[in-house]
Scaffold this motif. Sequence first.
Motif: not given
Length: 149
Positions: A16-28
């Motif tokens: 979730f944390i790693v995915g959260g980082f990747v998700t944040l990158v993809t959201i931006v």
Amino acid sequence: MKSKFFNIFSRYPIYFIVGGFVTLVTIVLRDFIGRFLYGSAWEYVMSIAIVYVVGTILSYFLQSRFTFKDNKKKTRSFKYKFSYYTVVQLLGMGVTIVFSLLIRYLLFPITILAQFRDTIAFIIASLIASIVTYGISKVYIFKEISSKK
């Protein structure tokens, strides 16, 4: 049965944390791309597809290193894992698109939040997809294999 479920999802917080980082990158990135596309449903779906390509590659390398500790145990070949991980991420993209569109058009017609509805819908749909993709990745792709004698 309970312990097997907890064992499977024991590393989900890291995922979730790693995915959260990747998700944040993809959201931006999706928001940035969305500024160049003008808001039709097709352009919205295209922006999600574009960021999933970037997100899948980034996610594979970060998840295999930090979540599944791929370098510490004997697992399948890189070709196998990356191929199937990509397929699972495509499934995740499908889940994200379906839930994103449902949330965007059916559950989020509030005009006050219209400016942010694409981003909010994408965030919620991504969370749902992360649960699906983690379970499949943990059980089928990154599981430790026994040495053949």
